[in-house]
Design a protein around this motif. Structure first.
Motif, mmCIF file in Angstrom:
data_model
loop_
_atom_site.group_PDB
_atom_site.id
_atom_site.type_symbol
_atom_site.label_atom_id
_atom_site.label_comp_id
_atom_site.label_asym_id
_atom_site.label_seq_id
_atom_site.Cartn_x
_atom_site.Cartn_y
_atom_site.Cartn_z
ATOM 1 N N GLU A 204 75.314 58.019 26.916
ATOM 2 C CA GLU A 204 76.274 58.135 28.173
ATOM 3 C C GLU A 204 74.776 58.053 29.414
ATOM 4 O OE1 GLU A 204 78.122 60.853 25.990
ATOM 5 O OE2 GLU A 204 76.303 60.546 26.796
ATOM 6 N N LYS A 205 75.250 56.821 30.204
ATOM 7 C CA LYS A 205 74.441 56.549 31.652
ATOM 8 C C LYS A 205 75.534 57.784 32.576
ATOM 9 C CE LYS A 205 73.135 52.968 34.779
ATOM 10 N NZ LYS A 205 73.292 53.665 35.958
ATOM 11 N N LEU A 206 73.978 59.062 32.830
ATOM 12 C CA LEU A 206 73.967 59.806 33.839
ATOM 13 C C LEU A 206 74.463 59.207 35.489
ATOM 14 C CD1 LEU A 206 72.519 62.392 31.788
ATOM 15 C CD2 LEU A 206 75.165 61.424 31.874
ATOM 16 N N GLN B 65 82.464 66.826 32.398
ATOM 17 C CA GLN B 65 81.636 65.607 31.747
ATOM 18 C C GLN B 65 81.646 64.394 32.603
ATOM 19 O OE1 GLN B 65 78.716 65.364 30.094
ATOM 20 N NE2 GLN B 65 78.955 63.774 29.436
ATOM 21 N N THR C 48 80.326 61.001 34.526
ATOM 22 C CA THR C 48 79.467 59.792 33.952
ATOM 23 C C THR C 48 80.299 58.694 35.615
ATOM 24 O OG1 THR C 48 80.647 58.969 32.746
ATOM 25 C CG2 THR C 48 79.363 60.768 31.690
ATOM 26 N N GLY D 69 77.955 65.490 34.927
ATOM 27 C CA GLY D 69 78.181 65.030 33.009
ATOM 28 C C GLY D 69 76.449 65.400 32.725
ATOM 29 N N THR E 57 87.891 60.834 32.607
ATOM 30 C CA THR E 57 86.765 61.489 31.667
ATOM 31 C C THR E 57 88.038 62.179 30.266
ATOM 32 O OG1 THR E 57 85.460 63.384 30.953
ATOM 33 C CG2 THR E 57 87.317 63.852 32.221
#
Length: 402
Positions: free
Chosen positions: A234-236, A190, A192, A228, A145
């Motif tokens: 963004e792909k969470l 955050q 991911t 995140g 991150t």
């Protein structure tokens, strides 16, 4: 839920923050539900958004509180979170904060260094009490991150390594004034990617087993927060996969899971709404100047963070510009080199995903009053913090004028 930003601007003026409380409810229920197979506590990270009404709303859902100052502890207590649901974390607790936390009887003080443990023990001895503590373990896992919100590497200031943690737990076991109740890790914000979380939790669970073998039985395992949210594309991490990967490491352990989400609960509930003052062109560079500034929302300036930005007009004539505020700093911007439509005086601009680390990091730089905060729940808006006046800003100074 769709929020009428123009209606709110007419009612409350600009700039303002607005929070969708129904979104907070949905996020809390999703995470709590993911851990339904085991005893768990969702301890909201108050630092993300410390408005009393936000904390109270989460308290009404059953949340506890993860706090990093005695002020945050008092905020949680103020709105009805029970002491046994409050954790006091942070690397630099002063003696008076430790003393007050012990007197308030909160669940645990989360200790981040051997030196801090000595202070907690000494203060507990002075008060003739037993301090319930957890120890923050730094698993030395790269969270992948932003470096400013990474906390799980040895180069970060947080927590202690595994060997130091073992020695500290043994000291606790042999102390009349320390009661080791939990263990804690938090590798960053955050996040991911699931793999760094799985690695760090496994390291901590193995330590719990090692401690159990030497008759140090812990009741709580705090896996931190950091899940995140979407700012851009963004792909969470799937919350059920997250919970399952954590629970897999718990095999054979009778221990309560604590997680401490902040951004995950409130980040996407919030929008910062600001008003266009005018446009200007320097050479070939277009600037859109608004009434909000870096003192209101510092993430773009501090982290170069991206927020989705929307101009609330119907103009289709787009061009490159910098979106900037009135503060006397070159760092006062919300976005650089962004395509926005042509704007007019009083057009509104919405800056999304601003519910976490927005207002809570605001300042009064340039003697600018902090903006209003508004809640919307079930389609009804209400003011939850009034806009600061000049009189508010000078209240603590005025009496000392000579």
């Amino acid at each position: 839920m769709s929020i009428n930003f123009k209606e709110l601007a007419n009612k409350y003026q600009t700039p303002y923050y607005v929070y969708d409380f129904d979104h907070i409810t949905a996020q809390y229920n999703e995470l709590k539900g993911a851990f339904k197979a085991r005893k768990s506590l969702v301890a909201y990270a108050v630092k993300a958004n410390s408005n009393l009404s936000v904390i109270k709303h989460l308290a009404s859902l059953g949340a506890g509180a993860d706090c990093v100052s005695i002020g945050e502890v008092k905020r949680a207590l103020k709105v009805g979170i029970a002491p046994y649901k409050i954790i006091f974390s942070g690397v630099g607790k002063i003696d008076s904060e430790i003393k007050e936390a012990l007197e308030l009887g909160i669940l645990m003080i989360n200790v981040e260094s051997d030196a801090e443990l000595q202070r907690v023990e000494a203060i507990a001895k002075e008060l003739d009490v037993v301090a319930r503590i957890s120890i923050r373990v730094n698993p030395n896992i790269d969270p992948k991150t932003h470096p400013y919100i990474s906390t799980g590497l040895h180069e970060n200031k947080f927590g202690v390594d595994i060997d130091t943690a073992k020695r500290m737990y043994i000291q606790c076991k042999n102390s009349e004034n320390l009661d080791p109740q939990g263990i804690h890790c938090h590798i960053g914000s955050q996040l991911t990617e699931l793999e760094p979380i799985k690695e760090s939790v496994k390291i901590v669970a193995d330590l719990v087993r090692n401690l159990k073998a030497i008759k140090i039985e812990l009741s709580f395992m705090d896996i931190g927060g950091g899940l995140g949210i979407v700012y851009d594309d963004e792909k969470l991490i799937d919350t059920n996969e997250y919970a399952q990967s954590v629970l897999e490491t718990m095999f054979g352990l009778d221990i309560t899971i604590i997680c401490e989400p902040g951004r995950f609960l409130v980040g996407n509930c919030g929008t910062f709404v600001t008003k266009v003052l005018y446009e200007k062109v320097n050479g070939n560079k277009r600037f859109v100047i608004v009434d909000g500034a870096m003192n209101d929302l510092i993430r773009p300036s501090l982290y170069n963070a991206y927020h989705k930005i929307e101009v609330l007009n119907d103009n289709k004539e787009f061009s490159d510009c910098n979106l900037v505020g009135p503060v006397c700093e070159s760092g006062d911007f919300f976005a650089k080199n962004i395509d926005l439509p042509k704007t007019e005086h009083n057009d509104l601009i919405a800056i999304y995903s601003a519910g976490a680390y927005g207002f809570t990091m605001a300042s009064n730089y340039n003697t600018r009053g902090k903006v209003a905060e508004i809640a919307v729940e079930n389609g009804v808006d209400r003011l939850i913090r009034k806009r600061e006046t000049f009189e508010d800003l000078i209240a603590l100074e005025e009496e000392f004028l000579k």
